[in-house]
Scaffold this active site. Sequence first.
Site, short mmCIF file in Angstrom:
data_model
loop_
_atom_site.label_atom_id
_atom_site.label_comp_id
_atom_site.label_asym_id
_atom_site.label_seq_id
_atom_site.Cartn_x
_atom_site.Cartn_y
_atom_site.Cartn_z
CB SER A 18 -68.18 40.22 -69.94
OG SER A 18 -68.55 41.50 -70.40
CG ASN A 19 -74.55 41.71 -71.34
OD1 ASN A 19 -75.25 41.11 -70.51
ND2 ASN A 19 -74.85 42.91 -71.77
CG ASP A 73 -69.02 50.12 -63.31
OD1 ASP A 73 -68.67 51.18 -62.77
OD2 ASP A 73 -68.44 49.64 -64.30
N GLY A 108 -75.80 49.19 -68.71
CA GLY A 108 -75.59 48.55 -67.42
C GLY A 108 -75.43 49.56 -66.28
CG HIS A 109 -72.93 52.22 -66.33
ND1 HIS A 109 -72.01 52.07 -65.33
CD2 HIS A 109 -72.38 51.65 -67.44
CE1 HIS A 109 -70.94 51.46 -65.80
NE2 HIS A 109 -71.14 51.19 -67.08
CG ASP A 114 -71.50 53.81 -62.25
OD1 ASP A 114 -70.82 54.54 -63.00
OD2 ASP A 114 -72.19 52.84 -62.67
CG HIS A 118 -67.45 44.80 -67.22
ND1 HIS A 118 -68.55 45.56 -66.90
CD2 HIS A 118 -67.90 43.83 -68.07
CE1 HIS A 118 -69.62 45.08 -67.52
NE2 HIS A 118 -69.25 44.03 -68.22
#
Lengths: 554, 554
Positions: free
Chosen positions: A232-233, A162, A366-367, A194, A75
């Site tokens: 990017s996903n 992350d 994503g976290h 994170d 990322h």
Amino acid sequence: MVENGQRVSIIPLGGLGEIGRNMMLIRYGAHILVIDCGLIFPEDEMFGVDVVIPDVSYLLENRHMVKGIIVTHGHEDHIGALPYVLKDLNVPVYGTKLTLALLQAKLKEYGVNGFRLQQVKPRDILKLGPFKVEFIRVSHSIADSVGLAIHTPVGTIVHTGDFKIDHTPIDGEVFDFYKFAQLGEEGVLVLLSDSTNVERPGFTMSERAVGQTFDEVFRKAKERIIVASFASNIHRIQQVISIAHKYNRKVAIAGRSMLNVVNIACELGYLTIPPGILVELDEIVHLPKNKTVIISTGSQGEPMSALTRMAMAEHRQVEIMPGDTVIISALPIPGNEKLVARIVDQLFKQGADVYHEAVDGVHVSGHASQEELKLMISLVKPKFFVPIHGEYRMLIKHANLAQELGIPPENIFVIENGQVLEFTRERGYIAGRVPAGRVLVDGLGVGDVGNIVLRDRKQLAQDGILIVVLTLNKDTGAIMAGPDIVSRGFVYVREAEELIEEAKAKVRQALDKCEERKITDWSTIKANVRDTLSKFLYEKTRRRPMILPIIMEV
Amino acid sequence: MVENGQRVSIIPLGGLGEIGRNMMLIRYGAHILVIDCGLIFPEDEMFGVDVVIPDVSYLLENRHMVKGIIVTHGHEDHIGALPYVLKDLNVPVYGTKLTLALLQAKLKEYGVNGFRLQQVKPRDILKLGPFKVEFIRVSHSIADSVGLAIHTPVGTIVHTGDFKIDHTPIDGEVFDFYKFAQLGEEGVLVLLSDSTNVERPGFTMSERAVGQTFDEVFRKAKERIIVASFASNIHRIQQVISIAHKYNRKVAIAGRSMLNVVNIACELGYLTIPPGILVELDEIVHLPKNKTVIISTGSQGEPMSALTRMAMAEHRQVEIMPGDTVIISALPIPGNEKLVARIVDQLFKQGADVYHEAVDGVHVSGHASQEELKLMISLVKPKFFVPIHGEYRMLIKHANLAQELGIPPENIFVIENGQVLEFTRERGYIAGRVPAGRVLVDGLGVGDVGNIVLRDRKQLAQDGILIVVLTLNKDTGAIMAGPDIVSRGFVYVREAEELIEEAKAKVRQALDKCEERKITDWSTIKANVRDTLSKFLYEKTRRRPMILPIIMEV
């Protein structure tokens, strides 16, 4: 340096007190390891700034100590500053396959040469000076993400990167529970974790949940489907392609960055694409609408993106039609909410049916949420805890969470970018500070836009500029030409001729007064003109344009 | 005009396709009734603009037809444009007690004289020309809010104002179910209903729920408590005062607008304040911290507000200390998210414990969620439905909701500001368009900041300005002085002397070329200078400052 014995320091250069621009140094003696090197997008008041990167002057001063840069995933907020930093600091960069492929494309785009990228894979162990670095698979919104265990002579530091914990990831590559647990069992000195989603209770949903929502939307859609997501996903894109295949739809890609990433991901085997399903955008518009899907950039409402151009009816190939279904499969980055809302409105106006994150569950984060963050701490069982990657309140809340799990408050450190946090085996303490300001990038200029330029841009943005020019005789001081007044961004001049004429009269009065008082010093004359005009204009308009007197001599 | 017979039109001048700037006209023959007259805050790219108000030129052209202005409640987005509009259109304004008191204070502040305010109360019926207007109690985040039933010769139009349905309001004044139901039973031609929260499923919580959260926070707080809220949210303020009383804490008010509103609300009896509980801010800082509460402005992170100054350690009287509890009891208005987040971070840094809406449930909305919106439609049973007060996607979603409840699609109208929607007893149709643009207010200027000024401000904000001045001999065209170059907001000049010198050389070259080609026309010379410099600077910096050549003659 408080005591003798072995010490290891962590030095964040970015990502603490902010979401983005992640960069963390680990220093042991004369050895420095760099983790990530990201950018952050400028705040609203940073007018004209393209991106903001970390200040790496500490690294440049100690360049002989730098063993290498490790990137945890691909990322922008983890690799985005490398094109700038590698120009000044040519050290090897270590990362997983996809991460390095994305980095390489970026470095080429920026014309950086001579870089050294070295590929690793999860569970690899890398020896860099006194550090032994283990790469550990984590789940995140981009494939091939890793956390790190950095074994130092003082003890082991675990850096989560992350992460989230996805029990059913799209690529089947599950979070490496064993490795984190094993490290915990063996003993971890410090955990850096994170904090992005610490304000969310519970667990973050699996990426697969988005697929289920997509499936329902695809089943109901009668005409064309357009899905916007982060390029990017890759797992998200994989799901769109798989479900398009299930419903017998062809897929085309819109937007340069999406094309780039899909190409890279295909080449490296990160995307499984059924043969014949991908077609060119030029072709897809001629197929029956109910047989087509377009995957597009623009999930943040970026003004030049493919989706924005479609919404504004400015896209060369794709025109939004009533019956189209548009899925915006991303969360607006803070600050982008209004941009995204505007695009959604525009799409509705063009007649599309729009699904967007805020209300329709077509995105998952994503976290890690609170329960996952707790799980990480429980697995790793660190002696010391340092929350990273988050705005200040998030770091505090993450610290509170760690305390709830039994880590003593004196072993938890909420620190800021630039603070040097030193650890012995027994204790941790702030041991100093290194430069860690924000370096603003504007065009080709890296760091040349400072506070004065920004302050001027802010004033110019607010009320514009008014320039007063006059030419004086260098011997007599008599006015030879002018005063002329030119303004931009202040008032629409054709409608304000009277105001400008009055302003000229004020300037002449100010000059006369200077003459009466025998003031001949230019800077005093200019200051007088500026003050007189400023007062006059504020009274008349309640605005404060920048006033710039320019005097020439002949 | 499609057919004969009686017709009534609704003409929105603001509030459709946007949240704010609400203004709706009802026209029957030569009679116009105005509902609300609000402002909206500028979008990010409207540099330097203070507020945006509706274009009322249609009203001014037809001023003899205007019977009056009805305001549904005292929020800025419903009364905020009146100080500007009443200057040009002196007609009576009708509203409830608190609404008019807030309006009056605002008009005085703006120096508007000679206005005529006429007080009404719920269930009053007002005859204005051919219109009979009934005022109907609704719940909202400000006391004394009403909806309207406007009886016209063609049929009844129900306008909800902003509303929610609160079964347990703080002032005991419950939403008037009977009146809406009675209107529905008698027959309603058109329902105009608030769409702000149509994206939220379920019911909006009662204001009383906030009180329960407050109670818990107050019970746990060990030191001082600071609550920030909208000044106009009198029920919220009442709850803070009542709970402060329960826990034996004194209360002080911080912030001018909060003081104003509390004074007005006290005088009119909208706040019940236990004797002796209110103290001055100067006094409260000397009391034991655990005996004090401060109610403050700044819930939107406004830069000059009391809470922001406290957070930045710039407040004259109040310094945030570790142990302080701060409650930010409001939802950030879209666009303010980052401002509020920054204040929260700052407060945490000062050591405060912070509760804020996003995560802690210390706020409820004042607008109806989906189930309440359905209830409104079911009560009123209108023939025609027009969603109002919302961005475009919200209007569409509200229209979909109405369709789900059985209103035929051809009887639902999603319209835009300025469209004239005409109704007979049988049908509705778009019958034209009136001016309904955005009027930008900047300082004393109303409407004088247009596209050119904004475009200039945008360019200035982005890359600054570079001014080239030179003095020419008016007979020979020879350069007498200059070229001088002055820049602002472009590069920090001391670090860019070389660049500026090169730029001067480029200017001289451009001038020489003009001379060679015998170009003497100033505008062509200026254009040449601008193009040459622009190309040069873009190559060198990848920036595009505004370039302004100024030539003087002697």
